[in-house]
Design a protein around this motif. Structure first.
Motif, short mmCIF file in Angstrom:
data_model
loop_
_atom_site.label_atom_id
_atom_site.label_comp_id
_atom_site.label_asym_id
_atom_site.label_seq_id
_atom_site.Cartn_x
_atom_site.Cartn_y
_atom_site.Cartn_z
N VAL A 103 0.87 -1.18 0.00
CA VAL A 103 0.00 0.00 0.00
C VAL A 103 0.90 1.23 0.00
CG1 VAL A 103 -1.90 -1.17 1.20
CG2 VAL A 103 -0.14 0.05 2.53
N PRO A 104 0.35 2.42 -0.28
CA PRO A 104 1.16 3.64 -0.23
C PRO A 104 1.81 3.85 1.14
CG PRO A 104 -0.91 4.06 -1.36
CD PRO A 104 -1.01 2.68 -0.78
N ARG A 105 2.99 4.43 1.14
CA ARG A 105 3.78 4.71 2.34
C ARG A 105 4.02 3.42 3.13
NH1 ARG A 105 1.67 9.72 5.66
NH2 ARG A 105 3.79 9.51 6.53
N ALA A 106 4.41 2.40 2.42
CA ALA A 106 4.55 1.07 3.00
C ALA A 106 5.62 1.01 4.08
CB ALA A 106 4.87 0.06 1.91
N THR A 107 6.55 1.96 4.11
CA THR A 107 7.63 1.93 5.09
C THR A 107 7.22 2.51 6.44
OG1 THR A 107 8.47 4.06 4.28
CG2 THR A 107 9.41 2.05 3.31
N VAL A 108 6.01 3.05 6.52
CA VAL A 108 5.55 3.69 7.76
C VAL A 108 4.47 2.82 8.39
CG1 VAL A 108 4.64 5.80 8.80
CG2 VAL A 108 6.00 5.93 6.70
N PRO A 109 4.79 2.05 9.43
CA PRO A 109 3.81 1.11 10.01
C PRO A 109 2.51 1.75 10.47
CG PRO A 109 6.02 0.61 10.80
CD PRO A 109 6.11 1.90 10.06
N ARG A 110 2.56 2.97 11.02
CA ARG A 110 1.33 3.59 11.52
C ARG A 110 0.40 4.01 10.39
NH1 ARG A 110 5.14 7.69 11.88
NH2 ARG A 110 4.54 9.67 10.86
N VAL A 111 0.91 3.97 9.14
CA VAL A 111 0.10 4.30 7.96
C VAL A 111 -0.26 3.03 7.19
CG1 VAL A 111 0.04 5.54 5.76
CG2 VAL A 111 1.12 6.58 7.76
N ALA A 112 0.71 2.15 7.01
CA ALA A 112 0.52 0.97 6.17
C ALA A 112 0.33 -0.33 6.95
CB ALA A 112 1.71 0.81 5.22
N GLY A 113 0.67 -0.29 8.25
CA GLY A 113 0.72 -1.55 8.97
C GLY A 113 2.02 -2.27 8.68
N ARG A 114 2.13 -3.51 9.15
CA ARG A 114 3.36 -4.27 8.94
C ARG A 114 3.07 -5.77 8.99
NH1 ARG A 114 7.95 -2.67 12.94
NH2 ARG A 114 6.92 -4.10 14.40
N ILE A 115 3.86 -6.52 8.25
CA ILE A 115 3.77 -7.98 8.27
C ILE A 115 5.02 -8.51 8.94
CG2 ILE A 115 3.62 -10.09 6.89
CD1 ILE A 115 2.31 -8.35 4.68
N GLU A 116 4.84 -9.29 10.00
CA GLU A 116 5.97 -9.88 10.71
C GLU A 116 6.02 -11.38 10.41
OE1 GLU A 116 6.23 -6.76 14.45
OE2 GLU A 116 5.91 -8.90 14.85
N LYS A 117 7.19 -11.85 10.03
CA LYS A 117 7.38 -13.28 9.84
C LYS A 117 7.83 -13.87 11.18
CE LYS A 117 9.57 -16.78 6.94
NZ LYS A 117 10.47 -17.06 5.79
N VAL A 118 7.09 -14.86 11.66
CA VAL A 118 7.36 -15.39 12.99
C VAL A 118 7.48 -16.91 12.96
CG1 VAL A 118 6.11 -13.48 14.07
CG2 VAL A 118 4.90 -15.62 13.59
N ASN A 119 8.11 -17.44 13.99
CA ASN A 119 8.10 -18.87 14.28
C ASN A 119 7.35 -19.07 15.58
OD1 ASN A 119 9.60 -19.68 12.02
ND2 ASN A 119 11.54 -19.22 13.05
N ILE A 120 6.41 -19.99 15.59
CA ILE A 120 5.56 -20.22 16.75
C ILE A 120 5.86 -21.60 17.32
CG2 ILE A 120 3.18 -20.34 17.60
CD1 ILE A 120 2.41 -18.68 15.08
#
Length: 373
Positions: A103-120
Motif C-alpha cells: 500500500v502507499p507509504r509502506a515503510t511507515v507502520p502507523r500508515v501501512a501496517g506491517r507484516i511480521e514473519k514469525v516462528n511459533i
C-alpha cells in the motif's frame, strides 16, 4: 535458485520458446525416412513438450502458491522444528523478519501496517510452525496503544504456502483497504498453512500417535500470539478463515472448540476429511477409529451433536464448485439456534484463487463484524 524464483521462471520460459523455435527450424532437415531421423523428431517433440509443461507448471505455482521449495515439491520437506529463543521461557513466538504491506507509504507502520514473519513454538502440541502476522496501522498509532485487537487465523489449502495468502490472495492489502474505508474494524491476521507437520496433510486433527495439529491451533497458537501481541484471549476475539482444506479446518476447529474460535469462514471448503496418501491413517486403527471419523465429519456433527454457539460463513458457486450441494445441506442443518450461519453463493466460479479473491472482501467484512476487541 528456488522453486518460486522469478529467475527460474524466466529461464524456463526462455528455454521453452527457444526449443520450440529450434524444433520448427530443424524439422525439415529431419524429414528423411530413417530410424535416426524419426528418433530425432520424437526426441525433439518430447524435450519441447517437457520444457513447455515445466514453464507452465512454474507459472501456475508462482500464481497459486502450491509449493514453496523444491524439497516441498518432491515431498522431501520433513523439518518440523524452528529456531526458538530459550533465553526467556515464556517467549513462544520469535520474530524472524518483516515485510511491507503493498500500500502507499509502506515503510511507515502507523500508515501501512506491517507484516511480521514469525516462528511459533507449541509446548503442548510439540509442534513448531512459521507464520506471517499482519498488524494493521492502528496497532502502531498512539491512540490505540492500550487497545487489544481481534485476530483471525487465515489458512491456505493443501499443500499451499503462507506467502500465497499475501502475494496471491492479497489478504493484508484487502484488510487495509476495507478498514481505511470503515467497512471493517482493524483485525490482526495470522497467515499460515494448515500443514504444520509437513509433508503430511493432517486435516487439522490430533492424529492418534501422530501430529497434534488440533491442539496446536486451538491452544498453543492462541496462547502464544496473545502473549506476543495485543490480542484478546476469549473466543469472541478470535476467528478463522480458510480456503479448501483451510476452510474445512476453520469450520471444524470452531465447531469442535467454540471456546477457542467464535467465528469461522470456509471458502470452497469441504465437510469431511479425505483419506489419501498425503493424509495417511488420520483416525488410527484402534477401537476409536469410527468415533473419530464421525466426529470430524461436519454434517454428521450437525445431526448428532449439540450445535455450538458460533458464527459461520460458507461459500460456493452454483456452477464450477463440487461442494455446492454439501454447502446447501450444511446451511440447512446449521441454521438453528445457537449457531448463526451465513452463505455467499456465486453464480459461477471454481476451486481457484480468482474465485477466492472475489469472496475475500465480503468474508473479511463479515468476520470483522463478528469479532470483538
Amino acid at each position: 535458485m528456488g522453486l518460486t524464483s522469478k529467475t527460474v521462471l524466466a529461464l524456463a520460459t526462455v528455454l521453452a520458446v527457444a526449443l520450440f523455435a529450434l524444433t520448427i527450424w530443424l524439422w525439415p532437415r529431419l524429414g528423411k525416412r530413417s530410424i535416426g531421423s524419426v528418433l530425432s523428431r520424437v526426441g525433439m517433440l518430447l524435450v519441447t513438450q517437457l520444457s513447455l509443461f515445466a514453464a507452465i507448471g512454474l507459472y501456475a505455482n508462482d500464481s497459486f502458491g502450491f509449493y514453496a521449495s523444491w524439497a516441498d515439491l518432491f515431498g522431501q520437506e520433513q523439518e518440523q522444528g524452528v529456531v526458538v529463543d530459550h533465553s526467556a521461557a515464556d517467549h513462544r513466538v520469535q520474530v524472524v523478519g518483516y515485510e511491507q504491506v503493498n500500500v502507499p507509504r509502506a515503510t511507515v507502520p502507523r500508515v501501512a501496517g506491517r507484516i511480521e514473519k514469525v516462528n511459533i513454538q507449541g509446548p503442548e502440541s510439540k509442534i513448531a510452525s512459521p507464520a506471517f502476522v499482519y498488524l494493521p496501522p492502528e496497532y502502531f498509532q498512539p491512540q490505540y496503544a492500550n487497545k487489544k485487537f481481534p485476530a483471525s487465523v487465515v489458512l491456505t489449502g493443501y499443500p499451499g504456502t503462507a506467502e500465497a495468502l499475501i502475494k496471491g490472495l492479497h489478504y493484508p492489502t484487502t484488510a487495509h483497504k476495507l478498514a481505511k474505508e470503515k467497512k471493517m474494524q482493524p483485525v490482526i491476521l495470522v497467515m499460515m498453512r494448515p500443514t504444520v507437520a509437513p509433508p503430511r496433510d493432517t486435516e487439522c486433527m490430533d492424529i492418534p500417535g501422530g501430529p497434534q495439529t488440533e491442539t496446536f491451533f486451538t491452544k498453543d497458537l492462541r496462547k502464544a500470539l496473545s502473549a506476543q501481541y495485543r490480542i484478546g484471549t476469549k473466543a469472541a476475539n478470535w476467528g478463522m478463515i480458510g480456503d479448501s482444506t483451510g476452510g474445512y479446518c476453520a469450520l471444524k476447529l470452531a465447531m469442535r472448540h467454540p471456546n477457542a474460535y467464535g467465528a469461522a469462514v470456509a471458502l470452497s471448503g469441504y465437510y469431511k476429511a479425505p483419506i489419501d496418501p498425503t493424509t495417511g491413517a488420520l483416525f488410527g486403527e484402534g477401537p476409536d477409529k469410527k468415533k473419530l471419523q464421525q466426529e470430524n465429519d461436519l454434517l454428521w456433527r450437525l445431526k448428532h451433536k449439540p450445535l455450538p454457539k458460533i458464527s459461520v460463513l460458507v461459500t460456493s458457486s452454483k456452477q464450477g464448485e463440487h461442494n455446492y450441494h454439501d454447502t446447501m445441506k450444511f446451511v440447512e442443518l446449521a441454521a438453528k439456534h445457537p449457531t448463526r450461519v451465513s452463505s455467499m453463493i456465486l453464480p459461477s466460479g471454481g476451486h481457484n484463487f480468482n474465485t477466492w479473491r472475489r469472496e475475500i472482501p465480503g468474508a473479511l467484512q463479515w468476520i470483522g463484524g463478528r469479532l470483538s476487541a
